[in-house]
Design a protein around this motif. Structure first.
Motif: not given
Length: 331
Positions: A36-41, A113-116, A118-124
């Motif tokens: 899954v792709r996510f951009e950390r601007e 990042h809160v907008d990732s 997978w944010h609701q599926d894990l704590k990192l």
């Protein structure tokens, strides 16, 4: 929530921008998963990840940041490949405090990042602990939604040498990571990994292969170095040291049945390699069942496949729930 403790949580590959799409596609085929792709601007990098598989691929974005300059430096130094590992710990603060007391400076906190997606599926939470053999050793305190990682019950074959009735294994997830060391640096490199991880590795001399191994199956950590007379196996390790130097040689990816990977690999012009058998005299022979086969080279690293069965409790997987059993080790 579930969490991997005192064990490799996931492996991290580094890609150049121009090869990103092709590298993503190859990793997806090898691991039989979707990244899954996510951009950390904010940090200036693109990430592709499968938390279920323990696989992450990162690539610097065009605009410069402090973080992506580190990625560019790594690309300039070693090119594409396995850049580092994230090692699961129970307490990030506690682990960092121990390292600080030993003079090891641990990097700043990195969180999700809160907008990732997978944010609701894990704590990192992650912190860079340092470098070893040209690779990053990152500490990770990661809590997963139950069922994310496939650490399942495995049968003990009737002809097994193990007395244990309950075995567990990783399926479609990185089982362990292998570093390649120069013989003259082996002891120092092992000591560094032991310090960063807090885990003790066991030594095994494989004169038949022409290598020395240090391993912690409990932690998913392996260091290998060529030694002695030239063999069919160690000649490849010496070539790797000659052209790439020390670093992460590859990953062993846990699967249900190793031979079942062959049709998928052949579809992309790849194939399984030789089988690596455990030494009957190894110090861990009484602990677990091991089958491994070499696989294709992906971004200058070996993607191997393993059917590794651990006695229940040997690998710290907190909060794990029994899953459907998998079949016995096949020939």
């Amino acid at each position: 929530m579930e969490k991997i403790v005192d064990h490799i949580d996931h492996a991290v590959w580094l890609s150049s921008p121009e090869n990103l799409s092709a590298n993503v596609e190859m990793l997806e085929v090898m691991a039989n998963t979707k990244l899954v792709r996510f951009e950390r601007e904010d940090m200036g990098f693109i990430m592709y990840i499968s938390w279920a598989a323990g696989i992450e691929l990162v690539c610097p974005m065009e605009h410069p940041t402090e973080f992506n300059e580190m990625l560019r430096a790594q690309l300039a130094k070693r090119g594409e490949g396995l850049m580092g590992v994230v090692f699961g710990v129970n307490s990030l603060d506690g682990h960092a405090k121990r390292l600080a007391s030993e003079g090891v400076a641990v990097g700043p906190l990195m969180d999700d990042h809160v907008d990732s997606p997978w944010h609701q599926d894990l704590k990192l939470q992650e912190r860079l602990a340092g470098e070893v053999m040209n690779s990053w050793f990152i500490l990770g305190d990661i809590d997963y939604k139950p069922g994310t990682i496939n650490f399942v019950d495995a049968k003990n074959p009737h002809d097994s040498h193990l007395p244990h009735s309950k075995l567990k294994k990783f399926v479609n997830h990185v089982d362990h990571v292998v570093w390649l060391s120069r013989p003259e640096n082996l002891e120092a490199n092992v000591a560094k990994i032991e310090q960063l991880s807090g885990v003790k590795l066991e030594r095994c001399d494989r004169s038949d292969l022409g290598v020395v191994l240090y391993l912690s199956w409990e932690a998913g950590l392996e260091v290998i170095a060529p030694f002695g007379e030239e063999t069919e196996y160690n000649v490849q390790l010496n070539l790797g040291l000659q052209f790439l130097g020390e670093g992460i040689l590859g990953v062993v990816y846990g699967v249900d049945h190793i031979e079942d990977q062959e049709p998928r690999l052949k579809a992309v012009g790849q194939e399984l390699g030789i089988e690596l058998l455990d030494d009957p005299n190894s110090p861990w022979r009484h602990k677990l069942l091991v089958r491994e086969r070499t696989g294709p080279i992906v971004m200058n690293g070996s993607f191997m496949f393993g059917d590794v069965r651990y006695p229940e409790g040997m690998v710290k997987f907190q909060g794990s729930v029994n899953s459907e059993s998998v079949d016995s080790v096949s020939a």
